[in-house]
Design a protein around this motif. Structure first.
Motif, PDB file in Angstrom:
ATOM      1  N   SER A  87       0.838  -1.194   0.000  1.00  0.00           N
ATOM      2  CA  SER A  87       0.000   0.000   0.000  1.00  0.00           C
ATOM      3  C   SER A  87       0.873   1.245   0.000  1.00  0.00           C
ATOM      4  CB  SER A  87      -0.904   0.012   1.237  1.00  0.00           C
ATOM      5  OG  SER A  87      -1.605   1.240   1.332  1.00  0.00           O
ATOM      6  N   ASN A  89      -0.257   4.244   1.047  1.00  0.00           N
ATOM      7  CA  ASN A  89      -0.918   5.193   1.950  1.00  0.00           C
ATOM      8  C   ASN A  89      -1.869   6.142   1.223  1.00  0.00           C
ATOM      9  OD1 ASN A  89       0.497   4.191   4.241  1.00  0.00           O
ATOM     10  ND2 ASN A  89       2.281   5.442   3.680  1.00  0.00           N
ATOM     11  N   ARG A  93      -1.682   1.109  -4.868  1.00  0.00           N
ATOM     12  CA  ARG A  93      -0.903  -0.058  -4.474  1.00  0.00           C
ATOM     13  C   ARG A  93       0.081  -0.414  -5.586  1.00  0.00           C
ATOM     14  NH1 ARG A  93      -3.070  -2.320   0.075  1.00  0.00           N
ATOM     15  NH2 ARG A  93      -1.630  -4.081  -0.112  1.00  0.00           N
TER      16      ARG A  93
END
Length: 205
Positions: A87, A89, A93
């Motif tokens: 991920s 954030n 991804r």
């Protein structure tokens, strides 16, 4: 190549019955092929792919493509991959993976084919909850190169592409494009370059 096809078929069957998160995609594609001077064609076909999540971000992918029709030509391709998703954030991804695959073109009694192994990276960005964009690419080395009646030496292979997913509840519509270059014989300017336009539907289990 036959063993590789069996592995892909087995993995696709595995993804369809596993209890873990699974995605199965079925679709149509249009394969543009360039193999060297005077050797080019476009073949319609279809594809089947699967992705099996293994937990902790790891997953296994498989894909098989078949096309044919023009000039008594048939084209087959497939790959197996193992990767890990990370991920970013809220910025999507990224999934690096290791892949091994093959491509094979038959025109009448002639055959051009090669296997390959390398690194692949896929990035997915969620524009909204329903619309996701993706880009992907990779590079590696091809091997077991073969051209009927000729000696061949492979080289650097590379690929790239992108597309969009439209989520629809338990499934998603997919549209995209992907390109791959497989060198077969530099001295004879022979290769197996493919550009595939794909449209498919994914089902999640």
């Amino acid at each position: 190549m036959k063993r590789f096809f069996v592995l892909i078929a087995a993995l696709t069957a595995f993804t369809a019955v596993s209890a873990n998160a699974t995605t199965l995609v079925v679709g149509f594609n249009n394969v543009g092929i360039s193999a060297g001077p005077g050797i080019s064609m476009t073949l319609p076909g279809g594809y089947l792919s699967g992705y099996q999540a293994l937990g902790a971000g790891y997953g296994i992918s498989a894909r098989f493509t078949g096309a044919g029709g023009k000039n008594d030509a048939t084209f087959y391709a497939g790959h197996l991959g193992v990767g890990k998703s990370f991920s970013l954030n809220g910025l999507g991804r990224v999934t690096p993976s290791l892949r091994v695959g093959f491509q094979s073109l038959n025109v009448g009694m002639a055959n051009l084919s090669a296997g390959y192994a390398g690194i692949h990276v896929r990035y997915v960005y969620p524009v909204t909850n329903a619309v996701h964009l993706y880009v992907a690419g990779g590079f590696g080395r091809d091997f077991a190169t073969s051209v009927s009646g000729m000696k061949t030496i492979g080289g650097l292979e590379y690929s790239g592409g992108g597309g969009v997913w439209f989520n629809t509840g338990y499934g998603a519509l997919q549209a995209g494009y992907q390109y791959r270059h497989l060198p077969l014989s530099t001295s004879s300017d022979l290769h197996l370059n493919t550009g595939q336009v794909v449209i498919g539907y994914a089902v999640r289990f």
